[in-house]
Design an enzyme around this catalytic site. Sequence first.
Site, short mmCIF file in Angstrom:
data_model
loop_
_atom_site.label_atom_id
_atom_site.label_comp_id
_atom_site.label_asym_id
_atom_site.label_seq_id
_atom_site.Cartn_x
_atom_site.Cartn_y
_atom_site.Cartn_z
N ASP A 181 -2.00 -1.52 4.54
CA ASP A 181 -1.96 -0.08 4.80
C ASP A 181 -3.12 0.24 5.75
OD1 ASP A 181 -1.18 2.55 4.77
OD2 ASP A 181 -1.19 2.76 2.59
N ASP A 241 -0.34 7.25 9.65
CA ASP A 241 0.55 8.40 9.45
C ASP A 241 -0.19 9.47 8.66
OD1 ASP A 241 0.67 6.35 7.38
OD2 ASP A 241 2.01 7.73 6.32
N CYS A 291 5.77 -10.25 -23.27
CA CYS A 291 5.09 -10.97 -22.20
C CYS A 291 3.97 -11.80 -22.82
CB CYS A 291 4.55 -9.99 -21.16
SG CYS A 291 3.01 -9.20 -21.61
N CYS A 303 7.01 -5.45 -26.33
CA CYS A 303 7.09 -6.33 -25.16
C CYS A 303 6.79 -7.74 -25.62
CB CYS A 303 6.06 -5.87 -24.13
SG CYS A 303 5.88 -6.97 -22.71
N ALA A 329 4.10 9.78 1.00
CA ALA A 329 3.60 10.98 0.30
C ALA A 329 4.49 11.42 -0.87
CB ALA A 329 3.42 12.13 1.29
#
Length: 488
Positions: free
Chosen positions: A93, A128, A281, A279, A196
Amino acid sequence: MRDHFEIRDQDGLGRIGELSVPRAGVTVETPALLPVINPHVRTVEPSRLESEFGAEILITNSYIFYGSDDYREKALDRGLHDVLDFDGAIMTDSGSFQLAEYGEIDVTTPEILQFQHDVGSDIGTPVDIPTPPDVPREEAEDELATTQERLEVAEGVEVGEMLVNAPVQGSTYPDLREEAGRHAEATDLDVFPVGAVVPLMNDYRYAEMVDVVAGAKRGLGADAPVHLFGAGHPMMFALAVAMGCDLFDSAAYALYARDDRYLTVRGTEQLDDLDYFPCSCPVCADYTPAEMRTLADREREELLAEHNLHVTSQEMRTVKQALRAGNLLELVETRARAHPAMLDGYRALTAHAEQLEREDSVSKGAFFYLSGESARRPEVVRHHRRLERLNPEGDVLLTEGGPSDRYDESWRVVAPFGPFPRDLSETYPLTAEVPEEMDAEGYRSAAEGVALLAEANPETEFTLAYHDWPESALKVVPERVETVDLSG
Ligand code: GUN
Ligand code: ZN
């Protein structure tokens, strides 16, 4: 057709695609999640992202490297892949986020694109302007014009094989998003982030997020690879993929972990509020919430970030498998039950059914009717459109019961679709699985089908034979259609 993005499979506006990233020498399968790496923090080491979390691509902020003498020299000297110790593709970015947060940054688009190129980024980003939601229209237009000028400047920067993002802005004005999409698509830039939208997602404004993405997609067309900038909560992946987003980036996994927040596909939990981890994981298999609460801050943050990343990648696989199997919209409808704002998001998606219908596959596995919202799916819209073109003649029976010889033609009626000739019974989506107890929305949609057929065929005599339709459906049936209640 863009030669670096190929679509392999499609469901709704969602697709499985392949993004070729020439500078990295890799092809990334989409939809893909890009974990955000903050070089100052590195909550989960990039070298583990690929082997343990399946990440083929990550994103980092070139402005953080650019703005620090130490990091800048290291990155220019060794390259980002070496500094971060990551072999896959790296997107960077530009500092636009800092621009949005602090109002000013100290770099131009040519400077930062050149820098991104020089440190070995595989996909770079111009500066941008992330115009927030709800600004006056004139402000959104002015800032969009600036973003567009910068995209044109970016086209002229020599960056070799590096791909370049063309962010689509326009605040909460869908028509500006559409215009921004059309303009971005007409540049020779490569990947199209919808920008955005973070404030919309943070405020659970999923319906407006859907409208913004739908606008951008109308302008961009179906071939363009689309990134949803800053979207990393697994709760909304199914919805965003069904709207045609291909790339996502998650800073959420690390940012939320810092505040003891635990991500699930149904929302965000505070570690303090959990008695059980929902979960399996590796982290959740090793610890109970009570055990995790006893750990030191840094260790707890790392483990929570790992869980957050696991659940995020797992949901992306769930979404991809649903897409492959042709039941992505069923998954979106299921996920919509997690939060009222997600339900608004799904309803906003069905409001774009015509736009979805143009891209959706004509045939899939099975249509499951799961709630009143199913009556608004693109398959139903497509069937209704087809009814306007069918021409039964003479005395025609439309019935939920068996055929009758007393009529010239005898068609079936199935909610939510409405009428259809019997020889279409075995074709998608009319093979739909529907509940024994249909809801009012489904009957009403069937009645709308009857009305469309009757309007398209003013010379034909119609009789509708139904079981127990609610008044809200029957009042949609035109007066000239004779009705018979089969329930007696
Ligand atoms: N990260 C999150 N949103 C944005 C955006 O609109 N533009 C850029 N460049 N990065 C972002
Ligand atoms: Zn877990």
